[in-house]
Design a protein around this motif. Sequence first.
Motif, mmCIF file in Angstrom:
data_model
loop_
_atom_site.group_PDB
_atom_site.id
_atom_site.type_symbol
_atom_site.label_atom_id
_atom_site.label_comp_id
_atom_site.label_asym_id
_atom_site.label_seq_id
_atom_site.Cartn_x
_atom_site.Cartn_y
_atom_site.Cartn_z
ATOM 1 N N VAL A 65 8.443 42.296 46.862
ATOM 2 C CA VAL A 65 7.021 41.987 46.991
ATOM 3 C C VAL A 65 6.598 40.969 45.943
ATOM 4 O O VAL A 65 5.765 40.097 46.203
ATOM 5 C CB VAL A 65 6.187 43.276 46.868
ATOM 6 N N ASP A 66 7.181 41.044 44.755
ATOM 7 C CA ASP A 66 6.825 40.088 43.709
ATOM 8 C C ASP A 66 7.271 38.676 44.064
ATOM 9 O O ASP A 66 6.685 37.701 43.593
ATOM 10 C CB ASP A 66 7.409 40.517 42.365
ATOM 11 N N TRP A 67 8.310 38.538 44.908
ATOM 12 C CA TRP A 67 8.703 37.199 45.386
ATOM 13 C C TRP A 67 7.608 36.618 46.274
ATOM 14 O O TRP A 67 7.291 35.425 46.185
ATOM 15 C CB TRP A 67 10.009 37.287 46.168
ATOM 16 N N VAL A 68 7.028 37.448 47.129
ATOM 17 C CA VAL A 68 5.927 36.987 47.979
ATOM 18 C C VAL A 68 4.741 36.572 47.121
ATOM 19 O O VAL A 68 4.097 35.544 47.366
ATOM 20 C CB VAL A 68 5.520 38.092 48.976
ATOM 21 N N GLU A 69 4.457 37.358 46.096
ATOM 22 C CA GLU A 69 3.351 37.016 45.202
ATOM 23 C C GLU A 69 3.601 35.685 44.499
ATOM 24 O O GLU A 69 2.690 34.857 44.378
ATOM 25 C CB GLU A 69 3.160 38.125 44.173
ATOM 26 N N GLU A 70 4.837 35.483 44.049
ATOM 27 C CA GLU A 70 5.143 34.257 43.311
ATOM 28 C C GLU A 70 5.139 33.034 44.224
ATOM 29 O O GLU A 70 4.577 31.994 43.882
ATOM 30 C CB GLU A 70 6.509 34.387 42.624
ATOM 31 N N SER A 71 5.800 33.151 45.382
ATOM 32 C CA SER A 71 6.000 31.975 46.231
ATOM 33 C C SER A 71 4.812 31.677 47.132
ATOM 34 O O SER A 71 4.512 30.510 47.408
ATOM 35 C CB SER A 71 7.248 32.175 47.098
ATOM 36 N N MET A 72 4.127 32.707 47.612
ATOM 37 C CA MET A 72 3.049 32.502 48.576
ATOM 38 C C MET A 72 1.659 32.488 47.944
ATOM 39 O O MET A 72 0.714 31.997 48.550
ATOM 40 C CB MET A 72 3.101 33.601 49.647
ATOM 41 N N ILE A 73 1.536 33.046 46.749
ATOM 42 C CA ILE A 73 0.213 33.138 46.130
ATOM 43 C C ILE A 73 0.166 32.326 44.834
ATOM 44 O O ILE A 73 -0.591 31.360 44.717
ATOM 45 C CB ILE A 73 -0.163 34.610 45.872
#
Length: 293
Positions: free
Chosen positions: A244-252
């Motif tokens: 989930v932290d990858w989504v936060e880093e890359s998408m947000i």
Amino acid sequence: VVIFFGDLATFEHVMGVLQCQSIERTPWHRFQFVIFVMGLFHLKMACADAIWRIFIEPKLLQEDTNSLMAHLALNHPWETGKIGTNPGFRRMHEVIVHDGLALRLNTWTTELQNRDLTTTSLHDYAETAPTQQQIKEISNRLARFYVAGGDVDIYALRSQSPQRRDTQNENVVFALNQGDIGRVETLFPLWISIFQGTGKHKYSAHMIKFLMDVHFVYPDRLRKAVGHNVLVNPTGLPGKFRGVDWVEESMINLYTKHTFGGSGSNYTKKRVIDESTLIKIHHSRHDNIEQNF
């Protein structure tokens, strides 16, 4: 309950808030509903950094003919200087994957030559049209005799061929990509020891806390919620699970802080906050242009 994912710096901020609010009267004002879970993408980054600290950072180790740096001289001859000093996650991840692939192919060649001296390459073996059962039997033998286990003398192993040594980082990456959180947890004890040996004590402590919370503290429903949400698959494709932290880093964070956060004198906290509400609009606009022009 609100499950909060992030890196260890985020955890420290969350704990600071919880400590500040601990004197409040109601559970709501104490933020007792916040459950922090360590992001597995940052854990994967820590694994790559630990591999670098063990196999590349020591200067004396680089002189070993079976060292990872010796392999880099063959696979990445123009990047040895950068990898030896500060490779970053992406470059180090590629080094581990490429070296692992090369060693496994070399292991297959070695085993096949031990069985049949006329076999000089994997192409020769492929031309014999082996059955799936034969391939499976050889694979099991490779896993049993060519991978370091608990009863292996690592000092004697250093004098053997490099394909008999195993890098556990790829096991973590594979389990994460497949969304197999159970397999990821089985690898935690090994990496806890590695992190403690490489000075990454915060990660080892948080991994222990994660296992204790999931298996001994959380109730069944919360345990299932954490297990079902700690990895996500934005594309829906097999082998494409991400933390989930990858989504936060890359998408947000990528779009908020870097792409649309301004530059130079415009790169201010106010600008980032103002643009953050328009991120989805900017993202959709870019997708529309890419698909239609």
